[in-house]
Write an enzyme that holds these catalytic residues in place. Structure first.
Site, mmCIF file in Angstrom:
data_model
loop_
_atom_site.group_PDB
_atom_site.id
_atom_site.type_symbol
_atom_site.label_atom_id
_atom_site.label_comp_id
_atom_site.label_asym_id
_atom_site.label_seq_id
_atom_site.Cartn_x
_atom_site.Cartn_y
_atom_site.Cartn_z
ATOM 1 N N PRO A 105 0.787 -1.241 0.000
ATOM 2 C CA PRO A 105 0.000 0.000 0.000
ATOM 3 C C PRO A 105 0.815 1.286 0.000
ATOM 4 O O PRO A 105 0.236 2.358 -0.122
ATOM 5 C CB PRO A 105 -0.826 -0.120 1.280
ATOM 6 C CG PRO A 105 0.003 -0.988 2.187
ATOM 7 C CD PRO A 105 0.676 -1.970 1.281
ATOM 8 N N LYS A 106 2.140 1.191 0.129
ATOM 9 C CA LYS A 106 2.959 2.404 0.147
ATOM 10 C C LYS A 106 3.996 2.407 -0.970
ATOM 11 O O LYS A 106 5.097 2.913 -0.822
ATOM 12 C CB LYS A 106 3.636 2.555 1.507
ATOM 13 C CG LYS A 106 2.643 2.795 2.640
ATOM 14 C CD LYS A 106 3.324 3.082 3.953
ATOM 15 C CE LYS A 106 2.294 3.373 5.046
ATOM 16 N NZ LYS A 106 2.934 3.698 6.342
ATOM 17 N N ASN A 107 3.580 1.856 -2.098
ATOM 18 C CA ASN A 107 4.465 1.742 -3.253
ATOM 19 C C ASN A 107 4.112 2.824 -4.268
ATOM 20 O O ASN A 107 2.995 2.875 -4.782
ATOM 21 C CB ASN A 107 4.312 0.343 -3.863
ATOM 22 C CG ASN A 107 5.193 0.117 -5.065
ATOM 23 O OD1 ASN A 107 5.091 0.819 -6.054
ATOM 24 N ND2 ASN A 107 6.046 -0.885 -4.993
ATOM 25 N N ASP A 140 -4.477 1.921 7.538
ATOM 26 C CA ASP A 140 -3.502 2.931 7.948
ATOM 27 C C ASP A 140 -4.060 4.297 7.595
ATOM 28 O O ASP A 140 -4.012 4.724 6.437
ATOM 29 C CB ASP A 140 -2.160 2.696 7.247
ATOM 30 C CG ASP A 140 -1.117 3.748 7.610
ATOM 31 O OD1 ASP A 140 -1.414 4.621 8.457
ATOM 32 O OD2 ASP A 140 -0.010 3.700 7.049
#
Length: 327
Positions: A105-107, A140
């Site tokens: 999810p943080k790419n 998050d």
């Protein structure tokens, strides 16, 4: 997923492809010890990439490479070229990228690819994109990539109808969620449905004051309040509710940095303090003999030097800028 369990060397459609090994030069100082499956996939990828091949087998190979390294921007770029050349089903591609995004999810590359797809698919996918970012933010709440994508979708594709309610929901769950406060400000200033900041300011101020009084040490609503009057200090000073919230907080805690800081801004912008406000700040003046004859703004600044040690140098400088006419 679109990839097979076995490597591309065993795929029948790859029988005519000659793998291209990575060229590290004649004498690499520290060669990278790639896994065999990674090396195989990338060797075949290089062969199709250098050939400029846009085909289903190339698309399948990029999926394999992406699973091994979702951050490889060259692979994602090549995949987009293939998708365009094949006129591929972009809704199917969106399902593919969402499966990858849920695990990564943080790419950056994944979210860039997702935006590219959404831009091509248009407003019809706006609500689906909002549902997806909600899913990621539930895991998050501070995921910058999800918030950035959500804001882009709102402004480019729409879906504003329930966004303020979504912000309400997030802040009910966690009033300290600064990302939700930031999103709320975007909504009230950019939504084409709410009439803009001027139309929303009065109700938003009431909402913000309630949040401040519930948690005076929460910095987010204090900053949000100032944002409601950005560039309009005359209106900030004129609304008695603002100096009143400073008064209420300082009555219970005269060392609250956020209340002191806002009060200092108000005084510098021309606020004429009430007798009650002066009396509330009086203990601050009395706590230091050197402040006995100081004007109110200087006394507040001295208090900030004491209560906010991380920025003591800033408050020391700020004090030198104060006019002795402020009282």
């Amino acid at each position: 997923m679109e990839h097979a369990k076995s490597g591309p060397g065993s795929w029948p459609e790859m029988a005519d492809v000659v793998p291209v090994p990575q060229d590290d030069g004649p004498s690499p100082v520290v060669p990278i010890a790639y896994r065999d499956d990674f090396r195989e996939v990338m060797d075949y990828f290089r062969a199709l990439y250098f050939a400029g091949e846009r085909s289903l087998r190339a698309l399948r190979l990029t999926a394999e490479a992406i699973e091994l390294n979702p951050g490889n921007y060259t692979v994602w770029h090549f995949r987009r070229l293939i998708l365009e050349a094949l006129d591929y089903d972009l809704l199917r591609e969106m399902n593919f990228v969402e499966k990858i995004a849920e695990c990564n999810p943080k790419n950056y590359q994944i979210w860039h690819h997702k935006r590219w797809l959404a831009e091509k698919l248009g407003p019809d996918v706006a609500n689906k994109e909002h549902e997806f970012t909600m899913k990621i933010l539930a895991l998050d709440a501070k995921n910058y990539h999800a918030w950035s994508h959500r804001q882009w979708v709102l402004q480019a594709l729409g879906g504003w109808e329930s966004e303020l309610q979504y912000c309400n929901q997030l802040l009910e769950e966690d009033i300290f969620n600064n990302s939700a406060w930031n999103q709320r400000y975007l909504v009230i200033t950019r939504s084409p449905l709410l009439g803009g900041l001027m139309a929303m300011r009065d109700s938003e101020l009431d909402y913000t004051i309630e949040a401040i009084l519930a948690n005076p040490q929460n910095e987010s609503p204090w900053r949000y309040l100032k944002g409601l009057y950005k560039g309009e200090n005359n209106l900030l000073v004129a609304d008695e509710r603002i100096s009143d919230v400073c008064l209420k907080v300082l009555k219970n805690d005269w060392s609250c940095v956020f209340a002191l800081s806002l009060l200092l801004d108000l005084l510098r912008s021309g606020l004429q303090p009430s007798d009650e406000l002066k009396a509330t700040v009086e203990p601050i003046r009395n706590s230091n003999p050197e402040m006995a004859d100081a004007d109110l703004a200087t006394a507040v600044c001295c208090a900030l030097q004491k209560c906010d040690p991380l920025r003591v140098n800033y408050w020391s400088w700020y004090k030198t800028t104060l006019s002795s006419q402020i009282s």
